[in-house]
Scaffold this motif. Sequence first.
Motif, PDB file in Angstrom:
ATOM      1  N   ILE B 224       0.789  -1.441   0.046  1.00 38.81           N
ATOM      2  CA  ILE B 224      -0.091   0.061   0.022  1.00 38.81           C
ATOM      3  C   ILE B 224       0.964   1.208   0.034  1.00 38.81           C
ATOM      4  O   ILE B 224       0.702   2.197  -0.526  1.00 38.81           O
ATOM      5  N   VAL B 227       1.614   1.894  -3.541  1.00 35.86           N
ATOM      6  CA  VAL B 227       0.462   2.350  -4.182  1.00 35.86           C
ATOM      7  C   VAL B 227       0.396   3.803  -3.776  1.00 35.86           C
ATOM      8  O   VAL B 227       0.249   4.871  -4.681  1.00 35.86           O
ATOM      9  N   LEU B 228       0.522   4.312  -2.542  1.00 39.00           N
ATOM     10  CA  LEU B 228       0.504   5.788  -2.293  1.00 39.00           C
ATOM     11  C   LEU B 228       1.437   6.685  -2.875  1.00 39.00           C
ATOM     12  O   LEU B 228       1.220   7.717  -3.137  1.00 39.00           O
ATOM     13  N   SER B 231      -0.419   8.153  -5.460  1.00 39.14           N
ATOM     14  CA  SER B 231      -1.632   8.523  -5.293  1.00 39.14           C
ATOM     15  C   SER B 231      -1.769   9.973  -4.567  1.00 39.14           C
ATOM     16  O   SER B 231      -0.977  10.473  -4.055  1.00 39.14           O
ATOM     17  N   LEU B 296      -2.710  -0.113 -10.264  1.00 38.92           N
ATOM     18  CA  LEU B 296      -2.708   0.281  -8.724  1.00 38.92           C
ATOM     19  C   LEU B 296      -3.805  -0.419  -7.953  1.00 38.92           C
ATOM     20  O   LEU B 296      -3.653  -0.994  -7.015  1.00 38.92           O
ATOM     21  N   ILE B 300      -3.304  -3.143  -4.864  1.00 42.18           N
ATOM     22  CA  ILE B 300      -4.245  -3.245  -3.606  1.00 42.18           C
ATOM     23  C   ILE B 300      -4.668  -4.763  -3.256  1.00 42.18           C
ATOM     24  O   ILE B 300      -4.741  -5.116  -2.241  1.00 42.18           O
ATOM     25  N   ALA B 337      -5.164   3.172   1.268  1.00 42.89           N
ATOM     26  CA  ALA B 337      -4.998   3.379  -0.242  1.00 42.89           C
ATOM     27  C   ALA B 337      -6.280   4.203  -0.884  1.00 42.89           C
ATOM     28  O   ALA B 337      -6.011   4.693  -1.784  1.00 42.89           O
ATOM     29  N   TYR B 338      -7.266   4.348   0.072  1.00 40.41           N
ATOM     30  CA  TYR B 338      -8.456   4.982  -0.571  1.00 40.41           C
ATOM     31  C   TYR B 338      -8.549   6.287  -0.046  1.00 40.41           C
ATOM     32  O   TYR B 338      -8.134   6.696   1.281  1.00 40.41           O
TER      33      TYR B 338
END
Lengths: 338, 338
Positions: B224, B227-228, B231, B296, B300, B337-338
Amino acid sequence: MGVVVNLDGDRKKPSLDALTALVRDDLKAVNEQIILRMDSPVHLIPQLASHLIVAGGKRLRPMLTLASAKMCGYEDGRRHVALAACVEFIHTATLLHDDVVDESDLRRGLASANAVFGNKASVLVGDFLFSRSFELMVEDGSLEVLAILSHASSVIAEGEVLQLITTNDTETSETAYLNVIKAKTAQLFAAACRIGAVVADRPKVEEEALENYGMNLGIAFQLIDDVLDFSAEQAKLGKTVGDDFRDGKITLPVILAFRRSDDEERQFWRRTLEDLEQSDGDLQHGIELMIKHNALHDTIERARHYGAIARDSLGIFDDGPVKRSFDDLIDFCIDRAY
Amino acid sequence: MGVVVNLDGDRKKPSLDALTALVRDDLKAVNEQIILRMDSPVHLIPQLASHLIVAGGKRLRPMLTLASAKMCGYEDGRRHVALAACVEFIHTATLLHDDVVDESDLRRGLASANAVFGNKASVLVGDFLFSRSFELMVEDGSLEVLAILSHASSVIAEGEVLQLITTNDTETSETAYLNVIKAKTAQLFAAACRIGAVVADRPKVEEEALENYGMNLGIAFQLIDDVLDFSAEQAKLGKTVGDDFRDGKITLPVILAFRRSDDEERQFWRRTLEDLEQSDGDLQHGIELMIKHNALHDTIERARHYGAIARDSLGIFDDGPVKRSFDDLIDFCIDRAY
């Protein structure tokens, strides 16, 4: 076998030969341990580590552990071999991290690991060797050894930071400088000696005697190293002369020269070491000032003082080939300056 | 007190609140230990260390040690507090050395220690914290804990070197990448959890359950994190977006996108990440390619997989507030991640 060096009268040039001969077999085992335990599936690690470790060095620190164990009559076990390897791993880790720190171009006549592999790898492989050293100590299983070497490691780091702070500061006092070299250099010499007594399970008084020997030998060793950076001998060893000068590192030869300088000379030191404004001929001029003010000579005298303390530290041990090789090591460390 | 989060139905946004509440008093004691034991007469050390340590972070790793001890019913002693501080020291040392490595400009929204104090100080203060951590472990006196954390430390260093090798290599496989993050991130999560069980003197099966929880949580956490870096959430956390991209670091979002790319797109990845030829708009274009190829999203999904394994690792423990907070921690790590 012991090569006896006659320290009185027309003595030979002191060497490491007697010490090396005494611990030869053990040192071979240490080298095997080092190769075995610095291995990793991540090939860059042994590759980079061997650049420093296998390439050489005198193995002075592991020899101290081996010889100390011998001095204390340790004969039946192999613990001294693994712990001597630990000491060398810690030393190599600090060299690797020093490479990052000092941007030194040459170490032991080879291109530094840093120059070949980059800062990042030097930091990380140093971390690996450091961690591996603790793994080896855990296998040995002595909390006393772990205490000695973990404490030594944090003192070394403090010493290196202290050195960083005094860099470029020509006002650094001899006392402050001594605190730096006790921490960054002599502490590991002291620990290397002490753990030799620990594995032999000797009384505290012998542990402390060997620790004091190592501490004072380490101070003398570093003082002479600092002299060598301004000496022609250094070039013969394949090292660059003037590394410390170029980095603005404040060592005892500089401290003594600065304190004995007149205003104009002090301007020179401030320009070259504080402002790092250096041009051709400055290093040579610095050396001339050191000679004029007896700074190199008196640094060697200071080293002799610590060497004398190291020698007396061993008074409680019986005379014999090991003790004589320890004595000879003091002379060797100091006579490098000539 | 335990804040129970309902994981079914219309659940709240997962948070660390339940876990933090459970270990609040112990964590306060850990923070006191940290301040106390990172002290040194060399003032630059606590000054620089506090830049990272006191300034913050979630204290995720020490919380794992505290919560694991609690999960195993450890109540009478204070060993978990000192060992949680050890874990945070090791983590901080790796961050400091990472700063040297990555030349990252921002960490936790503050200027990195490196940017403020320089490479040299970051290396050396990291060494100090690392050594101090081992001193604390020696005081604790458990060879088992020393074995776990010295092994974790050398694996972390191996992982960091492995990452160095894969940097700029767009051909890096998902498997190779997983080996990197298991070593550099998840190993310390696993060790932090395991030592909580060790101080409670619980059967091996509980040690291993917690170790597996930590390992899989750590993998999910790092996925994560990766991913961030691509993001908008990252910016909200005060971190720069695109650090990994600028360094040419190969993380799973890149690996998936590259493997799903056509020839022209692969040229883009090679130019930007191998040759590091980057210009305005390249990061944005990279993110668009990741979205196009579901890179991405699928990273996740992979994180969820490891999160699920972490959850099942704890099956042997009775239900209760500690176990629920461990469950919630998995959701928290992934839902960032959201």
